[in-house]
Design an enzyme around this catalytic site. Sequence first.
Site, PDB file in Angstrom:
ATOM      1  N   TYR A  28      41.074  -1.457   0.039  1.00 53.74           N
ATOM      2  CA  TYR A  28      42.035  -1.774  -1.018  1.00 53.74           C
ATOM      3  C   TYR A  28      43.428  -1.391  -0.561  1.00 53.74           C
ATOM      4  CZ  TYR A  28      42.376   3.117  -2.764  1.00 53.74           C
ATOM      5  OH  TYR A  28      42.603   4.470  -2.898  1.00 53.74           O
ATOM      6  N   CYS A  29      44.415  -2.037  -1.184  1.00 52.22           N
ATOM      7  CA  CYS A  29      45.822  -1.744  -0.957  1.00 52.22           C
ATOM      8  C   CYS A  29      46.469  -1.653  -2.345  1.00 52.22           C
ATOM      9  CB  CYS A  29      46.446  -2.809  -0.054  1.00 52.22           C
ATOM     10  SG  CYS A  29      47.953  -2.237   0.770  1.00 52.22           S
ATOM     11  N   TRP A  30      47.733  -2.039  -2.488  1.00 51.76           N
ATOM     12  CA  TRP A  30      48.411  -1.887  -3.765  1.00 51.76           C
ATOM     13  C   TRP A  30      47.844  -2.774  -4.860  1.00 51.76           C
ATOM     14  CZ3 TRP A  30      50.719   1.796  -5.992  1.00 51.76           C
ATOM     15  CH2 TRP A  30      51.502   2.695  -5.295  1.00 51.76           C
TER      16      TRP A  30
END
Length: 148
Positions: free
Chosen positions: A84-86
């Site tokens: 996951y990222c932002w």
Amino acid sequence: MSLDWTTDPADAAAHFARRLAVETDVSDVHAALESGRPGFVLVDSRSAESWAQGHVPGAVHLPGREIAGRAAAELDPAVPVVTYCWGPGCNGATRAALTLAQRGYRVREMIGGFEYWAREGLAVETEHGTTRPDVDLLTAPAGASCGC
């Protein structure tokens, strides 16, 4: 502008099946983590500054730009990975997943990223402890489910 409806239903089905094979969502990741036996390691591919602002409890911090050099030493290739990222406006988790897949890891991307994790009121960890942000009623209506 008119929509093009010429895509064969079999082609559409293959497309959506392929997406489901490489994506997961915040709700499914949360349920798996809560089970105590998720069957994957969750990788946060954001920067150190972003990680410090808050991250999913139990996630491994492996910034996207460092994955190629660090993955072999920090991740077991026998254990699937969820990245996951932002959030939806960022493709960092996609790039992280690509880098890991190119190195032989079984990987999925958590769509919605940390943004939707927090907006759904799920636990967020910082150096000061774990908190639960208020639920954003546009993403997770109180007492309701999207029914999917």
